[in-house]
Design a protein around this motif. Structure first.
Motif, PDB file in Angstrom:
ATOM      1  N   THR A  82      29.025  26.531  28.141  1.00 26.74           N
ATOM      2  CA  THR A  82      29.608  26.837  27.062  1.00 26.74           C
ATOM      3  C   THR A  82      30.508  28.183  27.273  1.00 26.74           C
ATOM      4  O   THR A  82      29.860  28.986  28.327  1.00 26.74           O
ATOM      5  CB  THR A  82      28.879  26.916  25.741  1.00 26.74           C
ATOM      6  OG1 THR A  82      27.760  27.771  26.210  1.00 26.74           O
ATOM      7  CG2 THR A  82      28.479  25.550  25.309  1.00 26.74           C
ATOM      8  N   ASP A 131      30.238  31.058  26.095  1.00 32.28           N
ATOM      9  CA  ASP A 131      29.721  32.642  26.196  1.00 32.28           C
ATOM     10  C   ASP A 131      28.453  32.493  26.990  1.00 32.28           C
ATOM     11  O   ASP A 131      27.709  33.524  27.209  1.00 32.28           O
ATOM     12  CB  ASP A 131      29.503  33.054  24.934  1.00 32.28           C
ATOM     13  CG  ASP A 131      30.759  33.178  24.027  1.00 32.28           C
ATOM     14  OD1 ASP A 131      31.549  33.614  24.726  1.00 32.28           O
ATOM     15  OD2 ASP A 131      30.854  33.041  22.712  1.00 32.28           O
ATOM     16  N   ALA A 132      28.175  31.278  27.593  1.00 33.40           N
ATOM     17  CA  ALA A 132      26.847  31.117  28.458  1.00 33.40           C
ATOM     18  C   ALA A 132      26.994  31.703  29.883  1.00 33.40           C
ATOM     19  O   ALA A 132      28.173  31.867  30.211  1.00 33.40           O
ATOM     20  CB  ALA A 132      26.849  29.890  28.631  1.00 33.40           C
ATOM     21  N   PRO A 133      26.058  32.452  30.092  1.00 31.52           N
ATOM     22  CA  PRO A 133      26.073  32.975  31.592  1.00 31.52           C
ATOM     23  C   PRO A 133      26.015  32.172  32.662  1.00 31.52           C
ATOM     24  O   PRO A 133      25.495  30.791  32.475  1.00 31.52           O
ATOM     25  CB  PRO A 133      24.859  33.826  31.737  1.00 31.52           C
ATOM     26  CG  PRO A 133      23.730  33.313  30.700  1.00 31.52           C
ATOM     27  CD  PRO A 133      24.740  32.680  29.600  1.00 31.52           C
TER      28      PRO A 133
END
Lengths: 310, 310
Positions: free
Chosen positions: A124, A126-128
């Motif tokens: 996604t 904003d996922a790192p």
């Protein structure tokens, strides 16, 4: 729950699993498998953006670190890496994915560990980014895998290189040790060559000598006593021995070996041939945990020094 | 960039890497390594929350799927799994981490593949859970690893089981094939036993027979022609043969084998002994790609049927 508590939970639950193909299960730097008559080392390690590296770090630095950290676990067993597989979760659209994968492959080649497989998936927004490197390797054919659990009372404790100050708070710091370290594969292999069975136990230093020495102590059912005055403190730290014990990401080797003079002479030989400092920093005694004798004559434990327990 | 384009980029770049320890590099279901005189299979696979499983799915179902998908890649080489290592990125606080890890270990045991190592890391609040399973295995000792790249013109094409309808849109659907399938390890091993060198090429069906057969065709430099009327369409699909070709997550085997009568007889034996359907669905011809002969006498390619190219 903390990560190391969850890992401890895994090790404990796995202790009763017995399987003919498993020589060493979870809890050491690598597992050791028996496959087709050969011993095979395997380890897996995740690198999480914003936590194990700066988001601004260039793909070359990130890829190098992902490979080197996992290969360091092979070194900790006195093994040699054979090959790597890598999985990565990337932003939607796989932004910079090709560059990262190319750099991972180059890093793998740099460390003579061919990248033989992998998987990429988009995550996604904003996922790192997460890079999971799994390394397979071979143990030293004569000495066999060097475990954490085989330290003996009476052993001396040694470390390679200098300790502390590896992590840099500046992104893209190409001089920080976290980005420049070379896993101590050659050094560990030479230790196994020279010391054989007198090389008793070993670990690579990822969380600081205090925590990692305690891991050897716990796995071996012994106590490790370190001498603060003996520590090879990184020149960056101006003698702050506490940080030499507690800073992470050294990726040096800590090992215990027979305390005899022949071992000392053999270690001098390894140190000279490979151009690496090998420093005696303590001893193995009866008891448990890891304690430090300070220059002032005090004896401090993990609780006094604020480490997490190994 | 799409995931399969990035993977193709990796395979292409790796094609010129030559290393004595690598028998088969990236691009097949597993890599094949030479370690200490043994051949070792290795594969890695990621399961992403919300994409490969429903967020509401119970840890037991998620863990089972993570292990089974990766083990299916070992089956696709006609290998047996030896051990697994798993890495997981979890929400902050590692919510449900212990339950997930316990279920992963139980699933690994269920598939006779001990979980020998792992890593857990916390991610950010909105990031999906990602589970990376890496499986090591052994190839069949007589037949050796069965590749995608060794189909021959004149081979017949076969599949195990039924095709299509595996994915369920309902969370926690314990009857959906995506949660109940057993990787075809025993079937693949028996095929290697019975057919030996006449078992020419194999793949497991993760993205639908159309796409996966095209992967064999591309890797082998041949054309695969499928007969729609011959497909073992899942009863759930009421004869919709297009979905039997395009639905993912079947985790059946597709293989090519010598077209002789002795092979047909041997396959009948395997089918009866293991209680699995083995259906002839096409043939290997000169050319490229995968085409389908429809019940109406048309010949359609991937572009006509809206598949991605293999």
């Amino acid at each position: 729950m903390r990560e190391r508590d969850l890992l401890a939970h895994i090790y404990q639950r796995s202790a009763n699993d017995r399987h003919a193909s498993v020589a060493v299960g979870p809890g050491d730097d690598c597992a050791v498998l028996r496959i087709g008559g050969a011993q095979v080392l395997v380890t897996t390690d995740q690198l999480v953006e914003g936590r194990h590296y700066h988001s601004e770090d260039e793909p070359e630095l990130v890829a190098r670190k992902a490979m080197a950290r996992a290969i360091s676990d092979i070194a900790a067993m006195a093994g040699r890496p054979t090959a790597a597989v890598v999985a990565a979760t990337l932003p939607p659209g796989l932004t910079n994915g090709a560059a990262l994968v190319d750099r991972l492959r180059e890093s793998a080649q740099h460390f003579d560990t061919p990248l033989v497989g992998g998987d990429v998936a988009s995550s996604t927004t904003d996922a790192p980014v997460v890079i999971t490197a799994t390394i397979l390797g071979s143990p030293h054919p004569q000495r066999g895998p060097v475990l954490r659990s085989t330290a003996r009372v009476g052993d001396a404790v040694w470390v390679t290189g200098e300790l502390g100050g590896a992590w840099s708070s500046a992104p893209n710091d190409r001089h920080s040790k976290q980005h420049t370290f070379v896993p101590r594969v050659a050094e560990a292999w030479s230790l196994a060559d020279e010391l054989g069975a007198e090389l008793r136990s070993m670990i690579d230093l990822s969380d600081g000598l205090g925590v990692d020495a305690a891991r050897i102590a716990t796995a071996s059912g012994v106590r490790i006593e370190l001498d603060a005055a003996a520590l090879p403190v990184s020149p960056r730290l101006a003698g702050e021995w506490r940080r030499a014990l507690s800073d992470g990401e050294d990726y040096e080797l800590a090992f215990t070996a027979d305390a005899g003079d022949d071992v000392r002479v053999a270690l001098d030989r390894v140190a000279e041939r490979l151009g690496v400092a090998i420093t005696r920093v303590g001893r193995v005694t009866a008891g448990e945990g890891c304690v430090v004798h300070t220059p002032d004559g005090e004896t401090l434990g993990a609780d006094d020094l604020g480490w997490e327990h190994g």
